[in-house]
Design a protein around this motif. Structure first.
Motif, short mmCIF file in Angstrom:
data_model
loop_
_atom_site.label_atom_id
_atom_site.label_comp_id
_atom_site.label_asym_id
_atom_site.label_seq_id
_atom_site.Cartn_x
_atom_site.Cartn_y
_atom_site.Cartn_z
N GLY A 157 0.83 -1.20 0.00
CA GLY A 157 0.00 0.00 0.00
C GLY A 157 0.86 1.24 0.00
O GLY A 157 0.55 2.23 -0.67
N VAL A 170 -5.13 -5.63 -1.57
CA VAL A 170 -4.07 -5.53 -0.57
C VAL A 170 -4.64 -5.35 0.83
O VAL A 170 -3.99 -4.83 1.71
CB VAL A 170 -3.10 -4.38 -0.89
N GLY A 197 -4.48 -2.16 2.46
CA GLY A 197 -3.12 -1.61 2.35
C GLY A 197 -2.58 -1.05 3.64
O GLY A 197 -2.43 -1.76 4.63
#
Lengths: 147, 202, 320
Positions: free
Chosen positions: C134, C220, C223
């Motif tokens: 991220g 992700v 993130g």
């Protein structure tokens, strides 16, 4: 003040999905509650979050296979308290059609304290919403606040 | 480019299409496969539902005092495939469209359909048994108008054989003799067995 | 002394602090509500962002063992502080003319990336591989959208500077005064590309679809915010609400600072209406209708379109 915060807090239950070896049927139904306008889970203040740290209500699907067991327990431990655990579908509750299979470690309540069960194969989206509402009630009880 | 704007515009105009549930009522399709129910008046206890159940959710356990059997369906194992309904010969097991399934953990082991199905004594010999439903029996003996359906469903299988032998002349049953427990079928069976055993030896 | 007190008052009550928070949360609620309506949903109640904050305050704070504790806890505070200061610089046309009379545009330009930097700090200090991912995505996005922002601010400053004969005018109060006399820049044909570039900059800096790549929850796991929960996450959300106010208020001040008469309440409501229109146009509509870009697509999108548009404006200002 604190009790007011607690009372308000249940109106924003953020949902987190854990797939414990599910066939994806229940996961699709979970996705419909967020993605199909008819069921719109956001109305209850819910949001599917990507991180276990943000979660309040954990929705677990799947019969807890041997490979995924340790990961599921680890991720479940990562979720900050207070949390409410909901077993979605018959697999986490009893093992369902996979019960007593060679790779199945479940049922899930041998390892994790479950609060709400939503049986079905898969459960209806409305059933899941019902489960989330029930989870909110249990969350309130756990915070020690009367509704 | 303008296509999606048009869609969004119409979405705003049409208003939300959200179902009011859980704040209000929702719809339920008539043929929705929900919780399983069993009718203890019709169930014969043949066990085909337990045999075909994919999830092993059905349990049929006879009581030790021979008063009947407990028929249990675990909603927490049932995968709603409706095989039991499909295969049930008498139509005793059906699926309702009740989908209100969420329950707290304390109720997990009470979330069942449990019915006690009592045995009825055979009209002749008193053996505990499950009677055939009258409508099913009528259908079975549709082409045999000479059989007394009302009587035959109150008899256990053995007494039914005896009854059949008594009322049909093709089997010469001595009218005077009392129907015995083993006299009718025991002798031919023994004869068959001896014949079968003897054959390979020769 | 009085000036310092007044500045503090501006930072805490109006337009920064309480007012900015109220506007930010109200706009966030409206945003979610309107997005739901665009998708034929009912959507959450208007006060949902506040309920989220209330919820987060009751949760426990978990800090990873391997995380850098100080940086981990300071990152949300840094993001919040940056935006809280920045909000005091946002002028409300006809009501409030800004904290200083010179160079506040430059201050805002330097303060605007602070939440992004706080996010990067959060991602790198949480010692999570997703946080690091991220972090790198946030960095790339920032590099991509800061260039058009700089070009937009420069072209506005130069238009005003040419008009007043100062070369380049970096005072928001002067910019608003110039526009009151010479017409709003949003209706000026040479500034239209810059306006378009600013509208494209908004979703990127607010991190909403299709540019929510650093916090993509499906790729992700949020993130940089992955390891945050409870009060620190609430801090990030408060910072984000303040940022909503800052970027929308800045857009209004730069392009549409027109007023309706002299009465302050009318002007305040008119300002909020313009902010709302800007938000619906650049954030909500885009968010409701699009999916998520890949990071390279987003990067090249920013390098191509907003940068080109803002540079067109800059060159036009220079030449004409």
């Amino acid at each position: 003040m604190n009790s007011l915060l607690k009372k308000l807090s249940v109106r924003s239950p953020w949902l987190f999905r854990i797939n414990a070896g599910s066939c994806n049927g229940c996961d699709v139904e979970l996705a419909t509650t967020a993605c199909i306008p008819r069921y719109d889970v956001e109305r209850l203040g819910c949001r599917y979050c990507g991180s276990p740290r943000h979660a309040d209500v954990v929705l677990i699907t799947g019969p807890l296979t041997a490979r995924v067991k340790d990961r599921v327990l680890k991720v479940w431990e990562e979720i900050p308290n207070p949390k409410v655990t909901v077993a979605v579908g018959i697999c986490p509750i009893s093992g369902g059609v996979f019960r007593e299979g060679y790779s199945i470690e479940g049922p899930l309540d041998k390892y994790i304290p479950i609060d709400v069960n939503v049986p079905g194969c898969p459960p209806r989206p409305q059933s899941i919403l019902e489960g989330v509402v029930l989870a909110r009630k249990i969350w309130l009880q756990r915070l020690g606040v009367e509704e | 480019m303008a296509g999606f704007l048009k869609v969004l515009f119409h979405n705003v105009l049409d208003g939300p299409s959200t179902d009011p549930f859980p704040l209000g009522e929702t719809f339920t399709p008539q043929r929705f496969r929900g919780k399983v129910v069993v009718d203890p008046d019709i169930c014969m206890g043949c066990g085909i539902c337990r045999h075909v159940c994919a999830a092993g959710a059905i349990s049929i356990s006879p009581r030790p005092d021979q008063s009947g059997y407990d028929f249990t369906v675990w909603h927490n194992s049932c995968c709603l495939c409706a095989q039991c309904r499909h295969y049930c010969p008498v139509g005793a097991i059906t699926l309702t469209n009740d989908w209100h399934n969420a329950h707290p953990q304390e109720e997990k082991y009470n979330w069942v359909e449990r019915k006690f199905v009592p045995y009825v004594p055979c009209a002749d010999c008193g053996t505990p048994m499950r009677p055939l439903p009258l409508s099913i029996a009528r259908r079975i003996y549709l082409n045999n108008p000479d059989i007394n359906v009302e009587r035959i469903i109150t008899l256990c299988p053995k007494c039914r054989q005896v009854e059949d032998a008594r009322t049909h002349s093709s089997c010469a049953w001595p009218a005077a003799a009392k129907p015995g427990k083993t006299a009718g079928e025991g002798a031919p069976a023994k004869a068959d067995a001896t014949a079968g055993d003897a054959a390979p030896k020769e | 002394m009085v000036d310092t007190l007044l500045a503090l008052l501006h930072m805490i009550i109006f337009p920064g602090g309480v007012f900015a928070l109220a506007v930010g949360f109200f706009f966030k609620g409206l945003d979610r509500r309107f997005e739901a309506r665009l998708q034929r949903r009912v959507g959450p109640p208007l006060k949902q962002p506040l309920l989220d904050i209330a919820k987060l305050l009751t949760k426990e704070t978990l800090i990873p063992n391997t995380a850098s504790r100080t940086a981990f806890l300071m990152a949300p505070v840094l993001g919040f502080a940056g935006m809280a200061v920045c909000a005091a610089f946002i002028p409300v046309p006809g009501v409030y003319h800004g904290l200083t009379n010179m160079g506040d545009l430059l201050v805002i330009f330097y303060l605007l990336p602070v939440p992004a930097i706080a996010l990067m700090l959060a991602g790198s200090s949480s010692s999570s591989p997703f946080g690091a991912l991220g972090f790198s995505r946030e960095m790339l996005m920032m590099l991509a959208y800061e260039v058009p922002l700089l070009a937009v601010l420069l072209s506005v400053a130069m238009v005003v500077g040419k008009g007043t004969g100062a070369g380049a005018e970096f005072s928001l109060a002067e910019i608003i005064r110039y526009q009151a006399a010479a017409g709003q820049l949003g209706f000026n044909p040479i500034m239209m590309p810059a306006l378009a570039a600013y509208l494209m900059f908004l979703p990127g800096t607010m991190g909403v679809a299709p540019f929510d790549i650093p916090e993509a929850e499906t790729e992700v796991l949020e993130g940089p915010l992955l390891e945050y929960g409870g009060p620190p996450l609430a801090m990030f959300q408060i910072g984000s609400a303040l940022k909503t106010f800052v970027v929308l208020g800045l857009g209004v001040a730069l392009f549409f600072p027109g007023t309706l008469g002299d009465f302050w309440l009318v002007n305040l409501i008119w300002f909020l209406c313009k902010c709302l229109a800007l938000m619906v146009l650049s954030l909500t509509l885009v968010k409701a209708a699009t999916g998520r870009f890949r990071i390279d697509q987003a990067f090249w999108f920013y390098v191509k379109y907003p940068t080109a548009l803002s540079l067109v404006s800059l060159v036009l200002v220079w030449v004409l």
